[in-house]
Design a protein around this motif. Sequence first.
Motif, PDB file in Angstrom:
ATOM      1  N   ALA A   1       0.814  -1.221   0.000  1.00 13.04           N
ATOM      2  CA  ALA A   1       0.000   0.000   0.000  1.00 13.04           C
ATOM      3  C   ALA A   1       0.840   1.261   0.000  1.00 13.04           C
ATOM      4  O   ALA A   1       0.292   2.366  -0.104  1.00 13.04           O
ATOM      5  CB  ALA A   1      -0.926   0.009   1.224  1.00 13.04           C
ATOM      6  N   MET A   2       2.164   1.119   0.100  1.00 11.16           N
ATOM      7  CA  MET A   2       3.032   2.291   0.209  1.00 11.16           C
ATOM      8  C   MET A   2       4.011   2.389  -0.955  1.00 11.16           C
ATOM      9  O   MET A   2       5.130   2.875  -0.817  1.00 11.16           O
ATOM     10  CB  MET A   2       3.792   2.253   1.544  1.00 11.16           C
ATOM     11  CG  MET A   2       2.907   2.140   2.767  1.00 11.16           C
ATOM     12  SD  MET A   2       1.623   3.422   2.849  1.00 11.16           S
ATOM     13  CE  MET A   2       2.614   4.886   3.052  1.00 11.16           C
ATOM     14  N   VAL A   3       3.607   1.917  -2.115  1.00 11.11           N
ATOM     15  CA  VAL A   3       4.433   2.036  -3.318  1.00 11.11           C
ATOM     16  C   VAL A   3       4.427   3.496  -3.768  1.00 11.11           C
ATOM     17  O   VAL A   3       3.383   4.162  -3.734  1.00 11.11           O
ATOM     18  CB  VAL A   3       3.879   1.126  -4.436  1.00 11.11           C
ATOM     19  CG1 VAL A   3       4.672   1.298  -5.726  1.00 11.11           C
ATOM     20  CG2 VAL A   3       3.875  -0.320  -3.976  1.00 11.11           C
ATOM     21  N   PRO A   4       5.571   4.063  -4.176  1.00  5.89           N
ATOM     22  CA  PRO A   4       5.602   5.466  -4.623  1.00  5.89           C
ATOM     23  C   PRO A   4       4.578   5.735  -5.720  1.00  5.89           C
ATOM     24  O   PRO A   4       4.379   4.922  -6.628  1.00  5.89           O
ATOM     25  CB  PRO A   4       7.040   5.627  -5.141  1.00  5.89           C
ATOM     26  CG  PRO A   4       7.823   4.646  -4.345  1.00  5.89           C
ATOM     27  CD  PRO A   4       6.919   3.459  -4.156  1.00  5.89           C
ATOM     28  N   GLY A   5       3.937   6.875  -5.623  1.00  4.28           N
ATOM     29  CA  GLY A   5       2.918   7.264  -6.596  1.00  4.28           C
ATOM     30  C   GLY A   5       1.932   8.247  -5.993  1.00  4.28           C
ATOM     31  O   GLY A   5       2.141   8.793  -4.899  1.00  4.28           O
ATOM     32  N   LYS A   6       0.830   8.464  -6.699  1.00  2.45           N
ATOM     33  CA  LYS A   6      -0.218   9.375  -6.251  1.00  2.45           C
ATOM     34  C   LYS A   6      -1.410   8.568  -5.756  1.00  2.45           C
ATOM     35  O   LYS A   6      -1.781   7.566  -6.369  1.00  2.45           O
ATOM     36  CB  LYS A   6      -0.646  10.308  -7.389  1.00  2.45           C
ATOM     37  CG  LYS A   6       0.467  11.244  -7.862  1.00  2.45           C
ATOM     38  CD  LYS A   6      -0.030  12.137  -8.988  1.00  2.45           C
ATOM     39  CE  LYS A   6       1.073  13.079  -9.460  1.00  2.45           C
ATOM     40  NZ  LYS A   6       0.620  13.952 -10.574  1.00  2.45           N
ATOM     41  N   TYR A   7      -2.024   9.053  -4.655  1.00  2.00           N
ATOM     42  CA  TYR A   7      -3.112   8.316  -4.019  1.00  2.00           C
ATOM     43  C   TYR A   7      -4.268   9.248  -3.677  1.00  2.00           C
ATOM     44  O   TYR A   7      -4.117  10.481  -3.635  1.00  2.00           O
ATOM     45  CB  TYR A   7      -2.623   7.622  -2.738  1.00  2.00           C
ATOM     46  CG  TYR A   7      -1.639   6.503  -2.984  1.00  2.00           C
ATOM     47  CD1 TYR A   7      -2.047   5.184  -3.000  1.00  2.00           C
ATOM     48  CD2 TYR A   7      -0.282   6.777  -3.213  1.00  2.00           C
ATOM     49  CE1 TYR A   7      -1.145   4.158  -3.229  1.00  2.00           C
ATOM     50  CE2 TYR A   7       0.631   5.764  -3.446  1.00  2.00           C
ATOM     51  CZ  TYR A   7       0.186   4.457  -3.458  1.00  2.00           C
ATOM     52  OH  TYR A   7       1.080   3.436  -3.697  1.00  2.00           O
ATOM     53  N   GLU A   8      -5.401   8.600  -3.411  1.00  2.00           N
ATOM     54  CA  GLU A   8      -6.608   9.330  -3.023  1.00  2.00           C
ATOM     55  C   GLU A   8      -7.383   8.490  -2.020  1.00  2.00           C
ATOM     56  O   GLU A   8      -7.449   7.266  -2.156  1.00  2.00           O
ATOM     57  CB  GLU A   8      -7.467   9.613  -4.257  1.00  2.00           C
ATOM     58  CG  GLU A   8      -8.765  10.356  -3.992  1.00  2.00           C
ATOM     59  CD  GLU A   8      -9.547  10.599  -5.273  1.00  2.00           C
ATOM     60  OE1 GLU A   8      -9.210  11.551  -6.007  1.00  2.00           O
ATOM     61  OE2 GLU A   8     -10.476   9.809  -5.550  1.00  2.00           O
ATOM     62  N   VAL A   9      -7.954   9.150  -1.013  1.00  2.00           N
ATOM     63  CA  VAL A   9      -8.786   8.447  -0.050  1.00  2.00           C
ATOM     64  C   VAL A   9     -10.170   9.095  -0.052  1.00  2.00           C
ATOM     65  O   VAL A   9     -10.308  10.308   0.105  1.00  2.00           O
ATOM     66  CB  VAL A   9      -8.159   8.462   1.371  1.00  2.00           C
ATOM     67  CG1 VAL A   9      -7.811   9.873   1.815  1.00  2.00           C
ATOM     68  CG2 VAL A   9      -9.091   7.807   2.382  1.00  2.00           C
ATOM     69  N   SER A  10     -11.204   8.283  -0.285  1.00  2.00           N
ATOM     70  CA  SER A  10     -12.591   8.749  -0.276  1.00  2.00           C
ATOM     71  C   SER A  10     -13.197   8.452   1.088  1.00  2.00           C
ATOM     72  O   SER A  10     -13.182   7.294   1.542  1.00  2.00           O
ATOM     73  CB  SER A  10     -13.401   8.061  -1.379  1.00  2.00           C
ATOM     74  OG  SER A  10     -12.904   8.415  -2.652  1.00  2.00           O
ATOM     75  N   LEU A  11     -13.729   9.474   1.716  1.00  2.00           N
ATOM     76  CA  LEU A  11     -14.233   9.365   3.085  1.00  2.00           C
ATOM     77  C   LEU A  11     -15.736   9.579   3.121  1.00  2.00           C
ATOM     78  O   LEU A  11     -16.271  10.470   2.445  1.00  2.00           O
ATOM     79  CB  LEU A  11     -13.554  10.398   3.983  1.00  2.00           C
ATOM     80  CG  LEU A  11     -12.017  10.306   4.069  1.00  2.00           C
ATOM     81  CD1 LEU A  11     -11.449  11.572   4.637  1.00  2.00           C
ATOM     82  CD2 LEU A  11     -11.620   9.108   4.906  1.00  2.00           C
TER      83      LEU A  11
END
Length: 427
Positions: free
Chosen positions: A398-408
């Motif tokens: 889950a911590m591979v370099p890149g861009k992420y988004e979390v929907s809450l």
Amino acid sequence: MKGNDVYQIYLSDGYFKYLPDFNGVNEVVIVAEFTEVSSGTKGDTVTTVLGPFEGVSDNSKSPVFNKLLYGPKKLESDQVSVTITVIEYDQGENEDAAAFLDFITSASQIFSFINPVTATERAFTKEIAKSLLALNKDEVVMRVSFDLVGDSGNLSTYSDVNGSFIPLTPGNYVLINKEGCAVSTCFGYLSEGKSKNPVAYLGDALLFLPVALRRGFTDTPDSYSLDEVNSENIAVDGQSLINAPPDPKKRTYTDKTWLTLSVVKGGDPSLWEKRKLLLSADEAVQRIGKSPNSSIQTNSDYQVALQALEAARKQEHAAKGTIQLVTGQDTQGNYTLVSIPQEVCLFHPSTVNSKKLQANFYRLSDTLPPVMISTSDMKPNTEKSTPNNSCFTANANAMVPGKYEVSLFYSIGTENYNQTLKYTIPK
């Protein structure tokens, strides 16, 4: 959540080429009216009064600079109708006008005419504006009315068939005042320089001396003020109108009276929305205080006031319910995480029901749809969670370099909300 439908309007700058006066010293008042047709009620129109400003003369910059007139608020309609009026009063010329302006100056120490908030202030400001416009109709320096159109109907899709309109988009808008001619203020008024009627030329010849005397001894628009506006000769620099190409000796555009408006996108609309709710409570409380002994009407007003206050309280809770990632930020203010297995925690007020909070993490791609990170790689950790924190245990996948988004998705009381956060894991 990004504020794409939130806007605010500023009166940025201005220049007064010509003020109809006799002694060269004036008091200037600017009245701005905004009507956003939403529900058709009196609350749809907001009036702002700037001034009076003393000691304003011809050929001078506006005493108003970057004043907020409207917003920040969400667009609730398809358009916003704007009317800007600039009124000039000769200092000491009219006793009634002078007394009224003194009253406005004194009243502004108690009431806010620039940013009216309460029901009383809003109603009072509208009446002040009405009286100002009626008191000296002949001394209106500039009056412009126009609509700013929102793109709620995807107007750009039909740009090839649409007529022209003024879009409500971020940027600077320039209002330029072209003066008009009258029979006693312009040379060649009757013939217009091209009439074949000899009587018109004879009339202009007879009027030549009176026009010359009036233009020489009174404050009358000159030829520059009467000419057509040539957009190729002007440009906007910052918030000011300048000559184009820029002339170092005459940088500011001084041929005509002008004002600049700035439409700014973004901002926090919660205060405006809260005021609108509290306005209903304010009016209901005033009716209660003024009502006779009618218990039915009084109970109804109590109910209106309580409902409005409760709605404002819920909105306040919602505004405080913003969730943040517990991590560092880069120079642009973006969330960043280190590429190692760790605890990823979300900070939120205790009003958020952490047991019902749902968080879905996604890995983003420039070319592919977002990929959801499985719960086996990003597990909720109830042992690390607190009333103000919700934590997740992230493994290496889950911590591979890149861009992420979390929907809450979360709730405050009985109200449900959603929010999106983005973060980056650099290499």
